[in-house]
Design an enzyme around this catalytic site. Sequence first.
Site, PDB file in Angstrom:
ATOM      1  N   GLU A   1      49.614  35.625  34.561  1.00 59.02           N
ATOM      2  CA  GLU A   1      48.944  35.467  35.654  1.00 59.02           C
ATOM      3  C   GLU A   1      49.842  34.377  36.559  1.00 59.02           C
ATOM      4  OE1 GLU A   1      46.916  37.493  36.588  1.00 59.02           O
ATOM      5  OE2 GLU A   1      47.093  38.508  34.917  1.00 59.02           O
TER       6      GLU A   1
ATOM      7  N   HIS B   1      50.133  40.131  44.061  1.00 61.41           N
ATOM      8  CA  HIS B   1      50.257  39.371  42.595  1.00 61.41           C
ATOM      9  C   HIS B   1      50.479  40.632  41.518  1.00 61.41           C
ATOM     10  CE1 HIS B   1      48.075  37.465  39.338  1.00 61.41           C
ATOM     11  NE2 HIS B   1      47.627  38.593  39.149  1.00 61.41           N
ATOM     12  N   GLU B   2      49.522  41.724  41.913  1.00 56.62           N
ATOM     13  CA  GLU B   2      49.744  43.032  41.010  1.00 56.62           C
ATOM     14  C   GLU B   2      51.051  43.417  40.927  1.00 56.62           C
ATOM     15  OE1 GLU B   2      47.269  43.712  38.821  1.00 56.62           O
ATOM     16  OE2 GLU B   2      46.226  42.619  39.582  1.00 56.62           O
TER      17      GLU B   2
ATOM     18  N   HIS C   1      53.474  41.483  38.691  1.00 56.52           N
ATOM     19  CA  HIS C   1      53.310  42.024  37.181  1.00 56.52           C
ATOM     20  C   HIS C   1      54.371  43.125  36.944  1.00 56.52           C
ATOM     21  CE1 HIS C   1      50.019  39.727  35.677  1.00 56.52           C
ATOM     22  NE2 HIS C   1      49.150  40.073  36.732  1.00 56.52           N
TER      23      HIS C   1
END
Length: 468
Positions: free
Chosen positions: A408, A328-329, A332
């Site tokens: 997100e 997920h990070e 970004h």
Amino acid sequence: RGGMALPGELWAELPAEKRIFCSVLLFSWAVYLWEAFLAHRQRRVYRTTTHVPRELGQIMDSETFEKSRLYQLDKSTFSFWSGLYSEVEGTMILLCGGIPFLWNLSGQISGRAGFGPEYEIVQSLVFLLLATLFSAVTGLPWSLYNTFVIEEKHGFNQQTLGFFFKDAIKKFIVTQCILLPVTSLLLYIIKIGGDYFFIYAWLFTLVVSLVLVTIYADYIAPLFDKFIPLPEGELKQQIETMAKSIDFPLTKVYVVEGSKRSSHSNAYFYGFFKNKRIVLFDTLLEDYSALNKEPAEGEDGENEETKSKTKNKKQGCKNEEVLAVLGHELGHWKLGHTVKNIIISQMNSFLCFFLFAVLIGRKELFAAFGFYDTQPTLIGLMIIFQFIFSPYNEVLSFCLTVLSRRFEFQADAFAKELGKAEDLYSALIKLNKDNLGFPVSDWIFSMWHYSHPPLLERLQALKDAKQE
């Protein structure tokens, strides 16, 4: 009308500086009341949602649900009182002429040190030092209460009083070491920059923010927390493999001892171009969290408090879940969110400096806050950036919150594409449980405040993926 003046007429008759002052004060209270109204709505949710809603049955047991409800209720009550205090404090400072008073006091202090009024930058630095000292001292009781009453009561605080004060003093000193030189250079650039000073000032702040981002994790963060390279092993290999698969130029993976401070968990990456590092909080890793270590034999005599802390269930995520969180990070990064955020903040910064250049010559802005004879640059920055721009800042911050929620969802979707939907699903549930997040929220409150989408919405989006 019998000679009665209407409010509109009275307002028009006020001198410009009085109108500016009243507008700033009224807007500040309007924002405060709006925030208080939202918090009140959210508090009602905490009070009335005492049973786990049906759609959460699988996700949260009733014990954790009740714990998180009480934790959020305490936090909400605390932020009501601290918010009220800071609004009243800010109002009193404005009404009692606190800013010009502090400016004159700074002038006297720098005068005693042999710097006359022509040394405006020296006076500005003394002013900054005193202002930050004042806010550190008035904020201290609140910070102490938050850490040693609320966080302590709910089993998150891991600090001792000594650690807390040492930390606070260190923070203050480090802040001054950055703030004072940067401000003096900025004021100097504004003074000598001529008509186009706003371009140079903006470029200077751009360079400073890039330098700070570069040195923060290597030189500043280690002053406060211990960073250790993630030991060789399965997790490290899996992280490196994942980074390689999406061309993320990873150079180092660190574990930071967040557990010395608090049992809240987190993960982030930093660094420019080809030199990226990943930082994992030890509280995120099931295998490394100091909070999962069993107390040694024969320590039964410890007091209840430490016992309840250790008993606090096994914390952190399994390796697969940690990878999903990192997926997920890294999403970004891969989706350009980091770059987009930098571009937005720099465009905003340029616009603000440009408007500052337009407004800085207006004497009535200074007069509104009690500066009739002098127009110090630092005070101008403060008045314009903090007070005059406050309506714009509110709108901007709301737009950024909305954008952040979109980012997100996109980062979750990216982790999904990496095949991590199931692990991210269970990681989000665990992290919500470890951090005692409350999964039910008032829709206006969450729309205004939440930079991350509510847990249920994220899980729903991931679930759709799992079923596909």
